[in-house]
Design an enzyme around this catalytic site. Structure first.
Site, PDB file in Angstrom:
ATOM      1  N   CYS A   2       4.724   8.670   3.370  1.00 22.89           N
ATOM      2  CA  CYS A   2       5.993   9.180   2.848  1.00 22.89           C
ATOM      3  C   CYS A   2       7.127   8.565   3.671  1.00 22.89           C
ATOM      4  O   CYS A   2       6.883   7.846   4.632  1.00 22.89           O
ATOM      5  CB  CYS A   2       6.057  10.688   3.005  1.00 22.89           C
ATOM      6  SG  CYS A   2       4.654  11.550   2.302  1.00 22.89           S
ATOM      7  N   ARG A  27       7.741   3.700   0.193  1.00 25.29           N
ATOM      8  CA  ARG A  27       6.682   4.364   0.981  1.00 25.29           C
ATOM      9  C   ARG A  27       6.020   5.497   0.208  1.00 25.29           C
ATOM     10  O   ARG A  27       5.006   6.037   0.624  1.00 25.29           O
ATOM     11  CB  ARG A  27       7.275   4.919   2.274  1.00 25.29           C
ATOM     12  CG  ARG A  27       7.938   3.893   3.169  1.00 25.29           C
ATOM     13  CD  ARG A  27       8.603   4.544   4.367  1.00 25.29           C
ATOM     14  NE  ARG A  27       7.646   5.235   5.166  1.00 25.29           N
ATOM     15  CZ  ARG A  27       6.910   4.654   6.120  1.00 25.29           C
ATOM     16  NH1 ARG A  27       7.046   3.370   6.350  1.00 25.29           N
ATOM     17  NH2 ARG A  27       6.026   5.339   6.810  1.00 25.29           N
ATOM     18  N   TRP A  75       4.540  10.609  -0.955  1.00 26.30           N
ATOM     19  CA  TRP A  75       3.305  10.105  -1.554  1.00 26.30           C
ATOM     20  C   TRP A  75       2.299  11.215  -1.340  1.00 26.30           C
ATOM     21  O   TRP A  75       1.889  11.474  -0.208  1.00 26.30           O
ATOM     22  CB  TRP A  75       2.852   8.802  -0.889  1.00 26.30           C
ATOM     23  CG  TRP A  75       1.641   8.203  -1.528  1.00 26.30           C
ATOM     24  CD1 TRP A  75       1.542   7.706  -2.800  1.00 26.30           C
ATOM     25  CD2 TRP A  75       0.343   8.056  -0.945  1.00 26.30           C
ATOM     26  NE1 TRP A  75       0.282   7.245  -3.022  1.00 26.30           N
ATOM     27  CE2 TRP A  75      -0.475   7.439  -1.926  1.00 26.30           C
ATOM     28  CE3 TRP A  75      -0.208   8.354   0.297  1.00 26.30           C
ATOM     29  CZ2 TRP A  75      -1.813   7.136  -1.687  1.00 26.30           C
ATOM     30  CZ3 TRP A  75      -1.523   8.046   0.547  1.00 26.30           C
ATOM     31  CH2 TRP A  75      -2.322   7.453  -0.453  1.00 26.30           C
ATOM     32  N   ASN A 101       5.963  13.039   7.400  1.00 24.33           N
ATOM     33  CA  ASN A 101       5.122  11.936   6.946  1.00 24.33           C
ATOM     34  C   ASN A 101       3.863  11.983   7.787  1.00 24.33           C
ATOM     35  O   ASN A 101       3.933  11.933   9.018  1.00 24.33           O
ATOM     36  CB  ASN A 101       5.830  10.579   7.125  1.00 24.33           C
ATOM     37  CG  ASN A 101       4.867   9.421   6.849  1.00 24.33           C
ATOM     38  OD1 ASN A 101       3.968   9.549   6.023  1.00 24.33           O
ATOM     39  ND2 ASN A 101       5.022   8.318   7.564  1.00 24.33           N
ATOM     40  N   GLY A 102       2.705  12.081   7.134  1.00 23.08           N
ATOM     41  CA  GLY A 102       1.436  12.111   7.867  1.00 23.08           C
ATOM     42  C   GLY A 102       0.513  13.157   7.268  1.00 23.08           C
ATOM     43  O   GLY A 102       0.719  13.626   6.154  1.00 23.08           O
ATOM     44  N   GLU A 481      -8.134 -11.790  -3.755  1.00 25.96           N
ATOM     45  CA  GLU A 481      -6.695 -11.487  -3.726  1.00 25.96           C
ATOM     46  C   GLU A 481      -6.094 -11.579  -5.125  1.00 25.96           C
ATOM     47  O   GLU A 481      -5.294 -10.719  -5.521  1.00 25.96           O
ATOM     48  CB  GLU A 481      -5.975 -12.426  -2.759  1.00 25.96           C
ATOM     49  CG  GLU A 481      -4.477 -12.167  -2.637  1.00 25.96           C
ATOM     50  CD  GLU A 481      -4.140 -10.743  -2.190  1.00 25.96           C
ATOM     51  OE1 GLU A 481      -5.037 -10.024  -1.717  1.00 25.96           O
ATOM     52  OE2 GLU A 481      -2.972 -10.336  -2.338  1.00 25.96           O
ATOM     53  N   LYS A 485      -4.163  -8.394  -6.878  1.00 29.06           N
ATOM     54  CA  LYS A 485      -2.767  -8.536  -7.307  1.00 29.06           C
ATOM     55  C   LYS A 485      -2.619  -8.105  -8.766  1.00 29.06           C
ATOM     56  O   LYS A 485      -1.695  -7.404  -9.136  1.00 29.06           O
ATOM     57  CB  LYS A 485      -2.289  -9.989  -7.165  1.00 29.06           C
ATOM     58  CG  LYS A 485      -1.923 -10.394  -5.779  1.00 29.06           C
ATOM     59  CD  LYS A 485      -0.626  -9.804  -5.246  1.00 29.06           C
ATOM     60  CE  LYS A 485      -0.688  -8.587  -4.376  1.00 29.06           C
ATOM     61  NZ  LYS A 485      -1.645  -8.365  -3.377  1.00 29.06           N
ATOM     62  N   GLU A 488      -3.582  -4.034  -9.239  1.00 25.96           N
ATOM     63  CA  GLU A 488      -2.789  -2.982  -8.585  1.00 25.96           C
ATOM     64  C   GLU A 488      -1.399  -2.843  -9.205  1.00 25.96           C
ATOM     65  O   GLU A 488      -0.767  -1.803  -9.069  1.00 25.96           O
ATOM     66  CB  GLU A 488      -2.676  -3.214  -7.085  1.00 25.96           C
ATOM     67  CG  GLU A 488      -1.829  -4.373  -6.655  1.00 25.96           C
ATOM     68  CD  GLU A 488      -1.678  -4.419  -5.141  1.00 25.96           C
ATOM     69  OE1 GLU A 488      -1.647  -3.374  -4.485  1.00 25.96           O
ATOM     70  OE2 GLU A 488      -1.621  -5.534  -4.613  1.00 25.96           O
ATOM     71  N   HIS A 504     -26.124 -12.416 -11.868  1.00 24.33           N
ATOM     72  CA  HIS A 504     -27.094 -11.398 -11.416  1.00 24.33           C
ATOM     73  C   HIS A 504     -26.687 -10.013 -11.887  1.00 24.33           C
ATOM     74  O   HIS A 504     -26.761  -9.046 -11.130  1.00 24.33           O
ATOM     75  CB  HIS A 504     -27.217 -11.458  -9.890  1.00 24.33           C
ATOM     76  CG  HIS A 504     -27.767 -12.763  -9.418  1.00 24.33           C
ATOM     77  ND1 HIS A 504     -29.102 -13.105  -9.501  1.00 24.33           N
ATOM     78  CD2 HIS A 504     -27.142 -13.860  -8.919  1.00 24.33           C
ATOM     79  CE1 HIS A 504     -29.279 -14.335  -9.056  1.00 24.33           C
ATOM     80  NE2 HIS A 504     -28.103 -14.817  -8.679  1.00 24.33           N
ATOM     81  N   LYS A 603       3.275   1.693   0.079  1.00 28.54           N
ATOM     82  CA  LYS A 603       3.314   0.398   0.762  1.00 28.54           C
ATOM     83  C   LYS A 603       2.366   0.353   1.950  1.00 28.54           C
ATOM     84  O   LYS A 603       1.766  -0.657   2.235  1.00 28.54           O
ATOM     85  CB  LYS A 603       4.731   0.089   1.245  1.00 28.54           C
ATOM     86  CG  LYS A 603       4.862  -1.270   1.920  1.00 28.54           C
ATOM     87  CD  LYS A 603       4.445  -2.413   1.024  1.00 28.54           C
ATOM     88  CE  LYS A 603       4.519  -3.746   1.718  1.00 28.54           C
ATOM     89  NZ  LYS A 603       3.917  -4.835   0.934  1.00 28.54           N
TER      90      LYS A 603
HETATM   91  C1  AGP Z   1      -1.851  -5.177  -1.119  1.00 27.41           C
HETATM   92  O1  AGP Z   1      -1.090  -5.680  -2.201  1.00 27.41           O
HETATM   93  C2  AGP Z   1      -1.922  -3.682  -1.123  1.00 27.41           C
HETATM   94  N1  AGP Z   1      -0.640  -3.111  -1.197  1.00 27.41           N
HETATM   95  C3  AGP Z   1      -2.799  -3.112  -0.036  1.00 27.41           C
HETATM   96  O2  AGP Z   1      -4.096  -3.547  -0.308  1.00 27.41           O
HETATM   97  C4  AGP Z   1      -2.465  -3.519   1.420  1.00 27.41           C
HETATM   98  O3  AGP Z   1      -2.760  -4.883   1.622  1.00 27.41           O
HETATM   99  C5  AGP Z   1      -3.350  -2.687   2.356  1.00 27.41           C
HETATM  100  O4  AGP Z   1      -3.030  -1.329   2.152  1.00 27.41           O
HETATM  101  C6  AGP Z   1      -3.179  -3.045   3.834  1.00 27.41           C
HETATM  102  O5  AGP Z   1      -1.865  -2.763   4.232  1.00 27.41           O
HETATM  103  P1  AGP Z   1      -1.373  -3.327   5.670  1.00 27.41           P
HETATM  104  O6  AGP Z   1      -1.447  -4.821   5.584  1.00 27.41           O
HETATM  105  O7  AGP Z   1       0.020  -2.805   5.825  1.00 27.41           O
HETATM  106  O8  AGP Z   1      -2.319  -2.788   6.709  1.00 27.41           O
END
Ligand code: AGP
Length: 608
Positions: A2, A27, A75, A101-102, A481, A485, A488, A504, A603
């Site tokens: 958050c 966030r 969040w 936050n936490g 990756e 991308k 998500e 397989h 994020k």
């Molecule tokens: C990547 O697009 C995602 N948002 C997510 O997988 C991110 O890479 C992952 O949460 C790790 O975050 P960080 O690099 O801040 O540790």
């Protein structure tokens, strides 16, 4: 995770809080709320949904007059996104307000204890327990109530706290969740991250674990959990507030995709002197590097994907065994952390809970830990033995792009440094690789010029049900990756598969028209991957190929080909990722998804 903000000063607080929350919405954006002291009581407004709803509810803050307040964007972890679960949370008398936050790990035990003493709860959240616990301990002295609360609570928290009976003070506390403080000409501020206060001050105090901040409209004071005063030095933030703005792009994600050439250059330059690699921040001599017998690369999500790439690069260049682990797995699998082991943790935010926990576990085992981090002063940056920053600048879009690319650069440089120390590459080979590294920014620029082509192709797949990304070796690493991308931000199901493994089992999912994106940048594997492409093509798949310029042989199997410029075989992920990022972006755009703030995501995941 958050976002929290707080302000106390001479200006109206609510507009400042809203502005700060706007910069922190990346966030978390399930709900938002504010509490402001109006001279008599703690007025508040909170609502499920995006920040704009709170703006409308409070007429851009006008309905919450006062010069001292706290704000929150959520969040959801404990309790669904709803008005009543939105922060701030209060004690029953509404004389104490808290934003958090936490995660409070022992909140159920505390809730039971408090309920047994007659406390009533209005929400399902863990945070509300803090408000009642502060009420339970409060006998007129906020610091005493706060320190007693800190001794009872287990878990992670960055808190902003208001006490109605102490209107001229705003308190903040930190344990494991990021918290900063700053002072401007018109007052003092706290926030979860720099962009929220950069407009008001560049001099930022990074709050450490179990530190307490007490703010008045003029003064910032810092204390330990034992209420001992502490002196802190401010860090001057070099990047400007526009770096955290869209600067004319439709989305932060597109802006950050286009910032990659510069981010790659900024990450390379400080480490290349003439024709030598200098990674001073590594803090290791050649002898110490040679003493490393095994490397672990530990991370989450896209950062983990860079680790998969780095495994091939380190093992190929430096001939050192590398294990790549998801941080959430590493911390529970009892890894062998013995003499000669070194751990590299990779994280954009530097606050990812699983990665931070893995770092702490490795340090407890006594092994050297290097952090590859983008956010200066973040928890991982501070707790690693050494930190190698990726100079990507602030990354706001939830889906990482430029941070991912700079993490690759950091890992290439490290692998080359290790190879040099271990004598597994010649000076000529290194010099050639440095030239290739230097060319990457301009080659990325060239690939960005293909965006219209990618957009047209992507628009054909906005209705796709399943998409597969396949590759071998480094091409498998980049497929991971490319797949993340896409899924998500567009919410289309997608999987990355080692090309040789598809047959397989998973090949049974291939139907007429299923899109399979094949990556072929490793010349010695071209033929193998082409045969895998033919396998899926005969079962109805539509083949997109991302391959090196000159590999026209792929055209016999591919329906659509994107060529990337020639570079060293170890660096191809840095180029192949560009069309894959653009593809994901334009599919999501075509679907009308919220590209910068995808549903269910945040994020940085600062909870387990
Ligand atoms: C990547 O697009 C995602 N948002 C997510 O997988 C991110 O890479 C992952 O949460 C790790 O975050 P960080 O690099 O801040 O540790």
């Amino acid at each position: 995770m958050c976002g929290i903000v707080g302000y106390i000063g001479t200006e109206q607080a609510a507009p400042i809080l809203l502005d700060g929350l706007d910069k922190l919405e990346y966030r978390g954006y399930d709900s938002a709320g504010m509490a402001v002291y109006d001279g008599e009581k703690l007025q508040y407004a909170k609502a499920r949904g995006r920040l704009k709803i709170l703006r409308e509810l409070t007429h851009d803050g006008a309905k919450l007059p006062g010069v001292c307040g706290i704000g929150h964007t959520r969040w959801a972890t404990h309790g669904v996104p709803s008005d009543k679960n939105a922060h701030p949370h209060f004690n029953e008398a509404e004389s104490i307000a808290v934003v958090h936050n936490g995660i409070i790990e022992n909140y159920l035990k505390l809730k039971k204890m408090l309920a047994g003493k007659g406390y009533k709860f209005a929400s399902e959240t863990d945070t509300e327990v803090i408000a009642h616990l502060l009420d339970y301990y409060y006998k007129g002295d906020p610091m005493e109530a706060i320190t007693k609360m800190m001794h009872r609570v287990e878990g992670s928290y960055a808190l902003g706290i208001l006490f109605r009976d102490h209107p001229g003070e705003l308190y903040a506390v930190r344990k494991d969740s990021p918290l900063i403080a700053g002072r401007s000409a018109h007052g003092c501020l706290i926030a979860s991250d720099v962009p929220a206060i950069l407009k008001y001050t560049r001099d930022v105090y990074f709050i450490q674990n179990e530190e307490i901040v007490r703010m008045t409209d003029q003064e910032l004071a810092f204390f330990t959990i034992d209420q001992d005063p502490i002196e802190k030095q401010a860090t001057t933030i070099e990047w400007d507030v526009s770096a955290a703005e869209k600067a004319g792009y439709e989305h932060f994600m597109l802006k950050e995709i286009y910032e990659q050439p510069r981010a790659v250059l900024d990450t390379l330059n400080p480490r290349i002197r003439e024709d030598r690699i200098e990674i001073e921040e590594l803090g290791m001599t050649d002898e110490e590097i040679r003493a490393v017998k095994r490397l672990y690369i530990v991370a989450c999500g896209s950062a983990y994907h860079t680790g998969v790439t780095a495994k091939y690069v380190f093992e190929g260049l430096a001939r050192i065994p590398v294990e790549v682990d998801l941080a959430s797995e590493f911390r529970y699998r009892n890894p062998i952390l013995d003499e000669g082991t070194m751990v590299i943790v990779v994280s954009q935010s530097g606050e990812t809970a699983d990665t931070l926990a893995a770092l702490r576990m490795a340090k407890e085992a006594g092994v050297r830990v290097l952090g590859i981090v983008n956010v200066v002063g973040s928890s991982i940056a501070r707790e690693a033995d050494n930190v190698m920053y990726t100079w990507a600048g602030p990354e706001i879009a939830v889906a990482t792009t430029k941070a991912y690319s700079t993490q690759l650069i950091a890992e290439y440089l490290l692998a080359m440094r290790f190879a040099k120390a271990r004598g597994t590459v010649t000076e000529e080979e290194l010099a050639g690789m440095l030239l290739d590294l230097r060319r990457l920014p301009q080659q990325i620029e060239l690939l960005l010029d293909h965006k219209e082509k990618l957009q047209r192709f992507a628009n054909r797949y906005v209705a796709a049900k399943d998409v597969f990304f396949i590759g071998r070796g480094l091409d498998y690493a980049i497929s991971l990756e490319g797949s993340l991308k896409l899924k998500e931000i567009s919410y289309i199901h997608s999987e990355a598969y080692a090309a040789g493994e598809l047959k397989h089992g998973t090949i049974s999912l291939i139907e007429d028209g299923t899109l399979v994106a094949a990556v072929l940048t490793q010349e010695d594997l071209y033929k193998k991957t082409i045969s895998n492409m033919v396998e899926v093509k005969t079962r109805g798949a539509f083949l997109l190929a991302v391959t090196n310029e000159g590999n026209t042989a792929v055209e016999k199997a591919a329906d659509y080909v994107i060529y990337i410029p020639q570079t060293n075989k170890y660096f191809t992920n840095s180029l192949a990722v560009i069309p894959l990022q653009l593809f994901g972006y334009y599919v999501a755009l075509g679907k009308g998804c919220d590209v910068d703030k995808p549903r269910n995501l945040a994020k940085s995941v600062t909870v387990e």
